[in-house]
Enzyme design. Structure first.
Site, PDB file in Angstrom:
ATOM      1  N   SER A  10       6.271  -5.667  -0.965  1.00 54.44           N
ATOM      2  CA  SER A  10       6.004  -5.085  -2.276  1.00 54.44           C
ATOM      3  C   SER A  10       7.137  -4.151  -2.689  1.00 54.44           C
ATOM      4  O   SER A  10       7.386  -3.123  -2.051  1.00 54.44           O
ATOM      5  CB  SER A  10       4.684  -4.307  -2.246  1.00 54.44           C
ATOM      6  N   ASP A  37       4.239  -4.877  -8.544  1.00 58.79           N
ATOM      7  CA  ASP A  37       3.052  -4.180  -9.033  1.00 58.79           C
ATOM      8  C   ASP A  37       3.321  -3.523 -10.382  1.00 58.79           C
ATOM      9  O   ASP A  37       4.013  -2.506 -10.455  1.00 58.79           O
ATOM     10  CB  ASP A  37       2.665  -3.080  -8.037  1.00 58.79           C
ATOM     11  N   MET A  39       1.940  -1.322 -13.306  1.00 55.19           N
ATOM     12  CA  MET A  39       0.866  -0.334 -13.542  1.00 55.19           C
ATOM     13  C   MET A  39       1.108   0.353 -14.874  1.00 55.19           C
ATOM     14  O   MET A  39       2.235   0.743 -15.177  1.00 55.19           O
ATOM     15  CB  MET A  39       0.873   0.724 -12.438  1.00 55.19           C
ATOM     16  N   MET A  70      -1.733  -4.599 -12.884  1.00 59.54           N
ATOM     17  CA  MET A  70      -2.808  -3.583 -12.830  1.00 59.54           C
ATOM     18  C   MET A  70      -2.798  -2.871 -14.172  1.00 59.54           C
ATOM     19  O   MET A  70      -2.409  -1.699 -14.279  1.00 59.54           O
ATOM     20  CB  MET A  70      -2.546  -2.621 -11.669  1.00 59.54           C
ATOM     21  N   GLY A 143      -3.157   1.333  -7.344  1.00 65.09           N
ATOM     22  CA  GLY A 143      -2.468   2.433  -8.025  1.00 65.09           C
ATOM     23  C   GLY A 143      -1.330   3.050  -7.228  1.00 65.09           C
ATOM     24  O   GLY A 143      -0.350   3.501  -7.812  1.00 65.09           O
ATOM     25  N   PHE A 144      -1.452   3.052  -5.916  1.00 67.11           N
ATOM     26  CA  PHE A 144      -0.432   3.722  -5.104  1.00 67.11           C
ATOM     27  C   PHE A 144      -0.201   2.960  -3.802  1.00 67.11           C
ATOM     28  O   PHE A 144      -1.155   2.431  -3.221  1.00 67.11           O
ATOM     29  CB  PHE A 144      -0.874   5.153  -4.771  1.00 67.11           C
ATOM     30  N   GLY A 145       1.052   2.943  -3.381  1.00 63.22           N
ATOM     31  CA  GLY A 145       1.369   2.415  -2.062  1.00 63.22           C
ATOM     32  C   GLY A 145       1.068   3.480  -1.006  1.00 63.22           C
ATOM     33  O   GLY A 145       0.791   4.638  -1.338  1.00 63.22           O
ATOM     34  N   GLY A 146       1.118   3.079   0.242  1.00 61.71           N
ATOM     35  CA  GLY A 146       1.021   4.038   1.332  1.00 61.71           C
ATOM     36  C   GLY A 146      -0.381   4.528   1.672  1.00 61.71           C
ATOM     37  O   GLY A 146      -0.525   5.489   2.422  1.00 61.71           O
ATOM     38  N   GLY A 177      -2.554  -3.860   0.303  1.00 58.03           N
ATOM     39  CA  GLY A 177      -2.829  -2.438   0.492  1.00 58.03           C
ATOM     40  C   GLY A 177      -3.062  -2.094   1.950  1.00 58.03           C
ATOM     41  O   GLY A 177      -3.960  -2.632   2.595  1.00 58.03           O
ATOM     42  N   GLY A 178      -2.186  -1.234   2.493  1.00 58.44           N
ATOM     43  CA  GLY A 178      -2.378  -0.742   3.854  1.00 58.44           C
ATOM     44  C   GLY A 178      -2.135  -1.771   4.938  1.00 58.44           C
ATOM     45  O   GLY A 178      -2.632  -1.621   6.064  1.00 58.44           O
ATOM     46  N   GLY A 198       3.910  -3.316   1.708  1.00 55.06           N
ATOM     47  CA  GLY A 198       4.780  -2.378   0.998  1.00 55.06           C
ATOM     48  C   GLY A 198       5.469  -1.416   1.937  1.00 55.06           C
ATOM     49  O   GLY A 198       6.535  -1.704   2.509  1.00 55.06           O
TER      50      GLY A 198
HETATM   51  C1  DX5 Z   1      -1.299  -0.881  -4.649  1.00 56.50           C
HETATM   52  C2  DX5 Z   1      -0.414  -2.082  -4.852  1.00 56.50           C
HETATM   53  C3  DX5 Z   1       0.200  -2.604  -3.598  1.00 56.50           C
HETATM   54  C4  DX5 Z   1       1.114  -1.648  -2.890  1.00 56.50           C
HETATM   55  C5  DX5 Z   1       0.873  -1.856  -1.419  1.00 56.50           C
HETATM   56  O1  DX5 Z   1      -1.918  -0.565  -5.843  1.00 56.50           O
HETATM   57  O2  DX5 Z   1      -1.144  -3.150  -5.445  1.00 56.50           O
HETATM   58  O3  DX5 Z   1       0.867  -3.843  -3.826  1.00 56.50           O
HETATM   59  O4  DX5 Z   1       2.468  -1.857  -3.160  1.00 56.50           O
HETATM   60  O5  DX5 Z   1       1.571  -0.894  -0.723  1.00 56.50           O
HETATM   61  P1  DX5 Z   1       1.272  -0.545   0.786  1.00 56.50           P
HETATM   62  O6  DX5 Z   1       1.547  -1.765   1.605  1.00 56.50           O
HETATM   63  O7  DX5 Z   1       2.193   0.594   1.041  1.00 56.50           O
HETATM   64  O8  DX5 Z   1      -0.198  -0.158   0.861  1.00 56.50           O
HETATM   65 ZN    ZN Z   2      -0.155  -5.245  -5.560  1.00 57.64          ZN
END
Ligand code: DX5
Ligand code: ZN
Length: 218
Positions: A10, A37, A39, A70, A143-146, A177-178, A198
């Site tokens: 990602s 992604d 947003m 998103m 909404g957020f990575g990590g 995600g995760g 990601g």
């Molecule tokens: C979250 C995104 C994901 C994000 C995943 O809203 O849809 O695609 O980039 O990131 P990680 O792997 O860090 O959870």
């Molecule tokens: Zn995504």
């Protein structure tokens, strides 16, 4: 239905200041697709990037682009992504006529995906399963990575895989995600065939090791 495993790093987690180099790093490491992604600050509480950014990536990328919208009005905005995307995934919770949007994405020449948030029951996507190429099971709040993987989503992955077999369908089952070595293996063992990775991929000193490790769970 046995799809080969797809690993999609990602871009949200990469160093935007070195975008071209980061795209190449992911490709050299063995990425099958790149996940993007989008947003809008409305459907989710964050703003990432839009079609101009993705067009810039399409100019240098050698692998297919997997666009995850998103956003609140995917029916209105998706045409801007058609020229650069292989897949366009929209959310079932967004404000649109889901069937019509999916059909429009396909007739524009892209594969269509449908996503559901962790709190959305599987039943909500059931009416659309025969219309999709990919089902994206969110394993964190979008909404957020990590963020940490939500383990309860494994049951939803299993349900998605069972529903596909029961209906004789062939959509991919994607998790997002995760994802790391442990959660990726859990998802694969539950039937997921498409992994978005990601932070775990881009923070790794050796991304190819990460991708090989994920593939070894198959
Ligand atoms: C979250 C995104 C994901 C994000 C995943 O809203 O849809 O695609 O980039 O990131 P990680 O792997 O860090 O959870
Ligand atoms: Zn995504």
């Amino acid at each position: 239905m046995n799809h080969s495993l797809v690993v999609a790093p990602s871009i949200l987690a990469c160093d935007f200041g070195r975008l071209h180099a980061e795209v190449l790093r992911a490709e050299v490491a063995g990425a099958d697709w790149l996940h993007l992604d989008v947003m809008d600050g409305h459907f989710v509480d964050n703003i990432s990037f839009g079609s101009a950014f993705i067009d810039a990536i399409a100019k240098v990328a050698a692998v297919p682009l997997d666009v995850h919208l998103m956003i609140s009005r995917p029916d209105h905005y998706f045409p801007r992504y058609v020229r650069s995307a292989k897949n366009i995934t929209v959310h079932v919770e967004a404000d649109h006529d889901v069937s019509r949007t999916l059909a429009a994405i396909r007739s524009a020449g892209c594969q269509c995906g449908l996503s559901l948030k962790p709190g959305t029951p599987f039943e909500v996507v059931e009416p659309y399963l025969d219309q999709i190429d990919l089902l994206l099971v969110m394993t964190v709040e979008p909404g957020f990575g990590g963020q940490p993987f939500i383990p309860e989503m494994i049951a939803k992955v299993r349900t998605a895989v069972e529903a596909r077999a029961a209906r004789g369908l062939s959509y991919r089952v994607q998790v997002d995600g995760g994802i790391n070595a442990g959660t990726g293996a859990m998802a694969i063992n539950s039937g997921a065939d498409t992994l978005v990775v990601g932070t775990y991929a881009f923070n790794a000193p050796d991304m190819s090791l990460v991708i090989r490790q994920l593939r070894s769970a198959v």
